[in-house]
Design a protein around this motif. Sequence first.
Motif, short mmCIF file in Angstrom:
data_model
loop_
_atom_site.label_atom_id
_atom_site.label_comp_id
_atom_site.label_asym_id
_atom_site.label_seq_id
_atom_site.Cartn_x
_atom_site.Cartn_y
_atom_site.Cartn_z
N PRO A 51 -2.25 4.81 -1.62
CA PRO A 51 -3.68 4.52 -1.49
C PRO A 51 -4.51 5.11 -2.64
O PRO A 51 -5.38 4.44 -3.17
N PHE A 53 0.84 -1.21 0.00
CA PHE A 53 0.00 0.00 0.00
C PHE A 53 0.87 1.25 0.00
O PHE A 53 0.55 2.25 -0.61
N PRO A 75 7.68 8.00 0.82
CA PRO A 75 7.30 9.21 1.54
C PRO A 75 6.45 8.90 2.76
O PRO A 75 6.33 9.73 3.65
N GLY A 108 9.73 10.18 8.89
CA GLY A 108 11.08 10.70 8.72
C GLY A 108 11.48 10.84 7.28
O GLY A 108 12.44 11.52 6.96
N GLY A 109 10.72 10.19 6.36
CA GLY A 109 10.95 10.37 4.92
C GLY A 109 12.39 10.18 4.51
O GLY A 109 13.02 9.19 4.85
N SER A 110 12.91 11.16 3.80
CA SER A 110 14.22 11.02 3.19
C SER A 110 15.33 10.91 4.23
O SER A 110 16.40 10.42 3.95
N GLN A 111 15.04 11.38 5.45
CA GLN A 111 16.05 11.25 6.48
C GLN A 111 16.34 9.80 6.80
O GLN A 111 17.48 9.40 6.95
#
Lengths: 592, 609
Positions: free
Chosen positions: B112, B107, B350, B354-357
């Motif tokens: 979504p 997912f 994404p 914290g995403g790209s960190q």
Amino acid sequence: MADVKPPEPREPADKPGDWALIKRVWPYIQQDRGWLWVVLLMTPLGVLAGVVQPVLLKAGIDDHIAVGDIAGLTGVALAFLGVVLAGWLTGSLGFYALQRMSLRGLARLRAAIFAHVTEQGARFFDRRTTGSLMTRTVNDTEAVYESLVRGAGQLLTDLLTIVGMLVAMFALEWRLTLVAFAFSPIIWVTVGWFRRRLRPLSLAIRQTLSRLNGFFAEQIYGMSLVQLYGAQEKSRAKFDDMSRAYMVAYHRSNWLDAGLYAVMDGMSALAVGAVVWFTAIQFTDPEPSITIGLLVAFVDYLGRIFVPIREFAGRIAALQQSSAALERIFGLMDANDKVTPGSIDPESVHGAVRFDGVSFAYAADRPEVLHDVSFAVRPGEVVALVGATGSGKTTIGKLLTRMYDGYSGSITVDDHELRDLRLETVRDRITVVHQDVYLFDGTVAENIHLWKRDLTPEALRRAVELSRAASFIDEQPAGLEWRLTERGANLSTGQRQLLAIARAMARDASIVILDEATASVDSETEKLIDEAVAELFKQRTVLVIAHRLSTIQKADRIVVLHQGGVVEHGSHEELMALGGRYRLLVETGFEL
Amino acid sequence: MGIIQRFWRHYCARHLRSYLLGFAFLAATTLLTVGIPVFVEWAVDAMEARAADEAIGWAIAILVAGLAIMVVRTLSRILFFNPGRVVEYQLKSDLFEHLTTMPRRYFDRMRPGEIISRGTNDASSVRALVGFGSLQIFNVVLTLIFTVGQMLISDALLTLLCILPLGVAAWILNLAIRRMFILIRRSQQQIATLSDRILETYNGVTVLNAFNAMPGATERFDRANEDLLASAMGLVTIQSWLLPIVTVVGSVCLVIVLYAGGTMVVDHGLSKGELAAFTIYIRNVAGALLGLGWMLNAVQRGWISLGRMYEVIDAETGRPPCDAPLPERAGAGYALRVRDLTFRHPEGDPSAPGGSQTAARPALEDVSFDIASGEVVGVFGLTGSGKSTLLDLVARVYDPPPGTIEVAGVPLESIDIRAWWGSLAYVPQDAFLFSQSLRDNIALAAPAGERDDERVAAAATDAALTDDLAALSHGLDTVVGERGITLSGGQRQRSALARAFYRRFEVLLLDDVLSAVDHATERRLIDAIYRRAAGATALVVSHRISVLRRAHRILVLDRGRLVASGTHEELLARGVEPYCRVHKLQQARDRDRAAATTPPLTEREPTVG
């Protein structure tokens, strides 16, 4: 503050008449009124071309083919060809002009809604959800366009076509016209019967579909929970039920829909039959009063007139939908909670701020959050506003940035009454460091300068360095061009705070309101924030909505608020010695 | 087996009878439709021959044909459209069923929105393909065969003269429609961008105004608004100039019939009746070709959508087979053993906190610890320390690397996943409620029709919902969510907690469930949590020391690493950061809160310092 919004105000309920609606729409299409002339001129010409064609057919057959006049036939054929091409040009041009006018008008209307909403004060947003404002700006304008394309725009053409052809048919042979439409009343009743039954069904179908889609989307978002709690079978069964209900509803409407279509289709055949029958009867007479050419022309008319008749009801419905959407839009445009702009535009602002007997309530029916607040800040001074939650310190910041109007008493900046100053001046000279920085979809640079064109790259760089935001921005390969995703989800709390400070530093403001953050950050970041705040304090008037003792101690003066009023003010040492509210706050930790 | 074959065999083959019958009715409809111009022809020829009675006979034939068309056309449409709906229903059901087995990672990767679009928009396109599309194919083919056949019988040359321009027009129309769909898709994306811009601006309106940044934001809006206008204008250009092409060329053919046909009539090569019939044939052929243009597109989009739906239906879970039964219970709950657990959210994901960190560093790194059965363990850490990831891995919302987690000595990845889920009660950080009654939300784990209302009530009481329920219009039967009442953050959290309390569990996983509740409620909830956790193994994540201090042991995470483990007192004594700092801050705040509820300042003064 409560996270539940009060019920949305109902926008003016009295329905404006159609004429009033047109008058309100007019300003948005006025610029394109040249195109309106094109519509009004070309549409009837296009329709006329269609009305004339069967007449030419009749002329060709009766006047030339019947007597073997090939030269005459050539002339008619050429004229016919000319009419066809002219019809295409005029009809298409009229349609194009109408669509162009409507589209550009709608784009202007959308921009006007956007401008209207964004000019509003904070009170306007306190009473409305973003969702409903979005619906007005996007969905309702789209609804207007959709219904225009689907039908309302064709209404004029269809109406002219039906009327024009009926007139032509009556003029050619009124008896044949009556015969052709002899079945119409029966058909009309039948179609009405179908439509009456279809309407509630199609409403039910739309509702079941939106329920089904809503359920589907929700299950996708909550799928982890469904799995963790073993509810897969339950949710499958529910999905199946809803999906089946949708299918069944559709099967029922299929019968009516198919029937309606077939009746319309059969109706034109019946009309042709009736016309042929009446003509055939004339041929029992040795001198028949109806010619073959006339018959062919009538059959041709019947082939052209039934489509507009079939679509007519749908087009009226589309027009009603678009006017309903327009009414909702204008209802919003009539609602107004703007902050009154002043006009004084001083050359420079030194940064003296004075509150004199200021009282304020967020709404007339809500209790006052500030009463009789007085204090003064000298240019370049750093003043900490201290108090428990609900003491009114945040409200002071909101009044000073003119988010809210309607305070009593006087707030002056450099001896000018705040509300007499130009709004742009206030917002340029007084800036804010927000506790939770709101980030936009874009680069770090964009989030700092917020699309302000007069900010030089050097000034931007300086703001980034002074605010210590450079500490993490320079680590990124893209640097200032680093894209923030999902409203800054890829930033830590501390990094967001540094960005908020950078944003304020990038402005050439003489007064800064620092709404200090309460969220805990790691110690290195905290050190950076302290440094950035110290930079901010240099050469500016700063009002700190303070939460941390370390910041408060750096302030020149402290104003202590309690339940909307100023209870103490002075330096840290003075207030500690006083042993009042401030001392209590210090000893209990400021963690509010 | 190709998609087409599978699709036919699984979904369409069973409707063969309906299709065949529908085809028969469609053929009848088309024959009758072609019959009308033929009858007109014969009637006109009879009139020319002054045989009025015969002409009247043909007129009656037209009337009968008209009535018959009403019946057979209705039947043919129903027989084609209804199977389309059934196919759509079954395809959607299969898609949904498959989705209920897919892991979270799927997912996250698909987004979504994309999945929802495949289950809704794509399903409609497939339905259009098997319903409207297939009807139109046969309709167009039959109409062309019968009509053109009849035209050829009358006069081959005249037929050719008319069909050629109409064919070219249909081809142009098809191109125009294809271009239109490209523009429609583009404008849909532009509407999405425009909506994002507007939403962002409305949500950030106070910020933008405070910074005098509205002109810049307005420019951004204007650009998106103008982009949308430009595509819409492109669409309008096609709609006004190219969509009428078949109709226009149809009228040109009328001119051809009049001129070429008329010449033939003069030369006695064609009867006046045939000429009259041709004017109707052309209308029919033009109508069919117009349908062809739309149909080709419906078919094309239908196939693409079908492929997109099969992509979801065929997606693999990516989990190796796990069918080991749950281990025997040893006392209360299961012992957990975590060894060298390192976990990284997929790059560029994404949705990962914290995403790209976190793409740069793992969410968890070399984490090892043991939990005895029946132990209640607190987990502490600042935002981004990996607390939620740890719970997600234990719950197998994300699959941990093989060999890193053992349950009572059995590798977690080998245990039957549904059995493992069945032994958990996990309350994730985001208190998600479904838009149904609060009662059904709490009894989420109950099989359909087996809800135990007493358990629901008990769970709600323990989750401190009693006072809130009294304030709601229908108590436990209040529907929450979009159309119902929206609950506050704290109410949502406690409802999610009640959902866990409803379950019988061996392992309790709570992710920061008390972040939005007030002080008095917090104490009651902590009692309830520890009471309920007795007899199970529990991992309780929280920012609040007051929640954690009663745990048997507290794990302290910092940037994905386990930095300390011990009781509350041990951690304080060892000065573990950031635990101690946060403890001090919260203590001070709690004191002040207590102070805020006590009498006015002047009376309290003596007691302070």
